[in-house]
Design an enzyme around this catalytic site. Structure first.
Site, PDB file in Angstrom:
ATOM      1  N   SER A  31      19.544  61.610  25.282  1.00 60.72           N
ATOM      2  CA  SER A  31      19.457  62.580  24.186  1.00 60.72           C
ATOM      3  C   SER A  31      19.514  64.015  24.700  1.00 60.72           C
ATOM      4  O   SER A  31      18.717  64.418  25.541  1.00 60.72           O
ATOM      5  CB  SER A  31      18.138  62.382  23.426  1.00 60.72           C
ATOM      6  OG  SER A  31      18.090  61.133  22.799  1.00 60.72           O
ATOM      7  N   HIS A  62      23.529  62.332  20.524  1.00 65.39           N
ATOM      8  CA  HIS A  62      24.439  61.377  21.154  1.00 65.39           C
ATOM      9  C   HIS A  62      25.809  61.516  20.492  1.00 65.39           C
ATOM     10  O   HIS A  62      26.023  61.051  19.374  1.00 65.39           O
ATOM     11  CB  HIS A  62      23.912  59.942  21.004  1.00 65.39           C
ATOM     12  CG  HIS A  62      22.656  59.682  21.767  1.00 65.39           C
ATOM     13  ND1 HIS A  62      22.637  59.023  22.982  1.00 65.39           N
ATOM     14  CD2 HIS A  62      21.374  60.017  21.504  1.00 65.39           C
ATOM     15  CE1 HIS A  62      21.385  58.957  23.426  1.00 65.39           C
ATOM     16  NE2 HIS A  62      20.613  59.547  22.546  1.00 65.39           N
ATOM     17  N   HIS A  84      21.310  52.002  21.296  1.00 65.57           N
ATOM     18  CA  HIS A  84      19.917  51.593  21.396  1.00 65.57           C
ATOM     19  C   HIS A  84      19.677  50.325  20.577  1.00 65.57           C
ATOM     20  O   HIS A  84      20.316  50.119  19.541  1.00 65.57           O
ATOM     21  CB  HIS A  84      18.983  52.690  20.877  1.00 65.57           C
ATOM     22  CG  HIS A  84      19.171  54.023  21.533  1.00 65.57           C
ATOM     23  ND1 HIS A  84      20.169  54.886  21.147  1.00 65.57           N
ATOM     24  CD2 HIS A  84      18.498  54.634  22.544  1.00 65.57           C
ATOM     25  CE1 HIS A  84      20.104  55.990  21.891  1.00 65.57           C
ATOM     26  NE2 HIS A  84      19.114  55.853  22.745  1.00 65.57           N
ATOM     27  N   TYR A  86      17.139  49.815  18.780  1.00 64.54           N
ATOM     28  CA  TYR A  86      16.547  50.172  17.483  1.00 64.54           C
ATOM     29  C   TYR A  86      17.591  50.568  16.439  1.00 64.54           C
ATOM     30  O   TYR A  86      17.286  50.651  15.243  1.00 64.54           O
ATOM     31  CB  TYR A  86      15.495  51.273  17.631  1.00 64.54           C
ATOM     32  CG  TYR A  86      16.001  52.618  18.112  1.00 64.54           C
ATOM     33  CD1 TYR A  86      16.774  53.447  17.307  1.00 64.54           C
ATOM     34  CD2 TYR A  86      15.685  53.077  19.387  1.00 64.54           C
ATOM     35  CE1 TYR A  86      17.225  54.674  17.753  1.00 64.54           C
ATOM     36  CE2 TYR A  86      16.127  54.307  19.841  1.00 64.54           C
ATOM     37  CZ  TYR A  86      16.897  55.103  19.017  1.00 64.54           C
ATOM     38  OH  TYR A  86      17.337  56.318  19.462  1.00 64.54           O
ATOM     39  N   GLU A  87      18.827  50.803  16.888  1.00 68.42           N
ATOM     40  CA  GLU A  87      19.893  51.079  15.923  1.00 68.42           C
ATOM     41  C   GLU A  87      20.381  49.794  15.256  1.00 68.42           C
ATOM     42  O   GLU A  87      21.209  49.841  14.337  1.00 68.42           O
ATOM     43  CB  GLU A  87      21.065  51.775  16.616  1.00 68.42           C
ATOM     44  CG  GLU A  87      20.739  53.169  17.127  1.00 68.42           C
ATOM     45  CD  GLU A  87      21.876  53.762  17.936  1.00 68.42           C
ATOM     46  OE1 GLU A  87      22.771  54.359  17.326  1.00 68.42           O
ATOM     47  OE2 GLU A  87      21.860  53.622  19.180  1.00 68.42           O
ATOM     48  N   ALA A 114      15.877  60.827  28.015  1.00 66.87           N
ATOM     49  CA  ALA A 114      14.750  61.677  27.645  1.00 66.87           C
ATOM     50  C   ALA A 114      13.570  60.743  27.409  1.00 66.87           C
ATOM     51  O   ALA A 114      13.697  59.743  26.700  1.00 66.87           O
ATOM     52  CB  ALA A 114      15.081  62.454  26.376  1.00 66.87           C
ATOM     53  N   MET A 212      13.186  54.509  25.139  1.00 71.37           N
ATOM     54  CA  MET A 212      13.731  53.444  24.290  1.00 71.37           C
ATOM     55  C   MET A 212      15.144  53.053  24.717  1.00 71.37           C
ATOM     56  O   MET A 212      15.967  52.657  23.899  1.00 71.37           O
ATOM     57  CB  MET A 212      13.735  53.904  22.827  1.00 71.37           C
ATOM     58  CG  MET A 212      12.379  54.363  22.316  1.00 71.37           C
ATOM     59  SD  MET A 212      12.504  55.104  20.662  1.00 71.37           S
ATOM     60  CE  MET A 212      10.825  55.796  20.499  1.00 71.37           C
ATOM     61  N   SER A 213      15.425  53.156  26.020  1.00 70.25           N
ATOM     62  CA  SER A 213      16.780  52.855  26.501  1.00 70.25           C
ATOM     63  C   SER A 213      16.717  52.405  27.958  1.00 70.25           C
ATOM     64  O   SER A 213      15.661  52.019  28.462  1.00 70.25           O
ATOM     65  CB  SER A 213      17.666  54.106  26.386  1.00 70.25           C
ATOM     66  OG  SER A 213      17.202  55.131  27.254  1.00 70.25           O
ATOM     67  N   ASN A 236       8.541  65.219  26.389  1.00 66.10           N
ATOM     68  CA  ASN A 236       7.276  65.420  25.683  1.00 66.10           C
ATOM     69  C   ASN A 236       6.210  64.588  26.381  1.00 66.10           C
ATOM     70  O   ASN A 236       6.532  63.677  27.140  1.00 66.10           O
ATOM     71  CB  ASN A 236       7.397  64.997  24.211  1.00 66.10           C
ATOM     72  CG  ASN A 236       7.846  63.540  24.078  1.00 66.10           C
ATOM     73  OD1 ASN A 236       9.048  63.247  24.134  1.00 66.10           O
ATOM     74  ND2 ASN A 236       6.910  62.637  23.934  1.00 66.10           N
ATOM     75  N   HIS A 248      11.379  63.881  17.340  1.00 67.40           N
ATOM     76  CA  HIS A 248      12.659  63.938  18.054  1.00 67.40           C
ATOM     77  C   HIS A 248      13.110  65.387  18.214  1.00 67.40           C
ATOM     78  O   HIS A 248      13.814  65.715  19.172  1.00 67.40           O
ATOM     79  CB  HIS A 248      13.725  63.126  17.304  1.00 67.40           C
ATOM     80  CG  HIS A 248      14.976  62.901  18.090  1.00 67.40           C
ATOM     81  ND1 HIS A 248      15.006  62.176  19.261  1.00 67.40           N
ATOM     82  CD2 HIS A 248      16.254  63.323  17.891  1.00 67.40           C
ATOM     83  CE1 HIS A 248      16.234  62.149  19.740  1.00 67.40           C
ATOM     84  NE2 HIS A 248      17.012  62.844  18.930  1.00 67.40           N
TER      85      HIS A 248
END
Length: 273
Positions: A31, A62, A84, A86-87, A114, A212-213, A236, A248
């Site tokens: 990201s 992205h 991802h 989650y997509e 990230a 998450m990747s 973060n 995000h």
């Protein structure tokens, strides 16, 4: 696996029709980190939706493009945006571009992401060289029949992230006076951020950063015999460390601030891989 091999062949053929030179190094950018594409020369750009069987990125930050060209003197293939779980994509879709990279002859991969800082000595904007990962997505791209032409049935993961590449990256950072951290990345499904209780658990398990990747891509790369360097941008601090909600927007804001440092480090590393 036979069907996967056919799909990889079709995607590879489509890319080769536009390629000028064979790429040596693959880059998967997280990201807000697609800025490296701006430094490339003599490029061709192929939108993901023009490549057979490629998924399409749906997340802010992205771009959803494959860029092939010269970067720091090396011929590279750069993914501006990844996919991802989650997509809604299956892990085989998420890792499909890695299979295509291998088919194109790429044997070196730089993955970036990230991530949230779990290690309390980290700060937003830090860059972390990934030493190892923990797969808390509980998904593995190697489930199912194995094609020996793609890789071994039981690939070794004792050095998922190349020790020699990490040493190169660490030395390069030192030479360029760029501070870097080192640590373990833990990959989760998402898209909800973790709870403070989950972060405490992950810290106890030895994780330094969470995202998450990445883990599926690295498993597929190692299965294919591709050597991997991983870099996390700590965008973060993870839930419960600071008394503020996560968003995000904060991720994008931090990657924007750190992009010049990140770019300088990667441009200095690539010629040495």
């Amino acid at each position: 696996m036979e069907q996967l091999a056919m799909k990889v062949e079709e995607a590879t053929k489509r890319i080769q029709e536009q390629m000028k030179e064979k790429p040596e190094v693959g880059l998967v950018l997280g990201s807000g980190l697609g800025v490296l594409a701006d430094e490339m020369e003599d490029t061709i750009t192929i939108p993901y939706n023009e490549i057979p069987h490629f998924p399409v990125s749906t997340v802010e930050g992205h771009a959803g493009e494959l860029v092939i060209g010269k970067l720091a003197g090396r011929q590279v293939m750069l993914m501006k945006g990844r996919f991802h779980l989650y997509e809604g994509y299956d892990v085989s879709h998420v890792t499909f571009p890695i299979r295509v990279m291998k088919a194109l002859g790429i044997d070196k991969l730089l993955v970036t992401n990230a991530s949230g800082g779990i290690n309390t000595s980290f700060e937003p904007g830090d860059l972390m060289l990934i030493e190892d990962h923990i797969n808390f997505t509980f998904r593995n791209p190697l489930i199912g029949p194995n094609d020996e032409n793609m890789g071994a049935r039981f690939p070794d993961m004792s050095e998922a992230y190349s020790r020699s590449f990490r040493e190169i990256a660490e030395q390069t950072a030192k030479e360029n006076q760029i501070p870097v951290k080192k640590g373990v990345y833990i990959g989760l499904l998402g898209p909800s951020y973790e709870t403070p209780a989950e972060i405490r658990m992950m810290r106890g398990l030895g994780a330094d950063a969470v995202g998450m990747s990445t883990v599926g891509e690295v498993i597929a790369a190692r299965h294919a015999g591709i050597e991997v360097l991983g870099i996390s941008c700590i965008s973060n601090m993870a839930a419960g460390i600071l008394q503020q909600p996560l968003s995000h927007a904060e991720v994008m804001e931090t990657t924007e601030k750190v992009k010049e440092t990140f770019k300088s480090l990667v441009l200095a590393i690539i010629p040495k891989l």
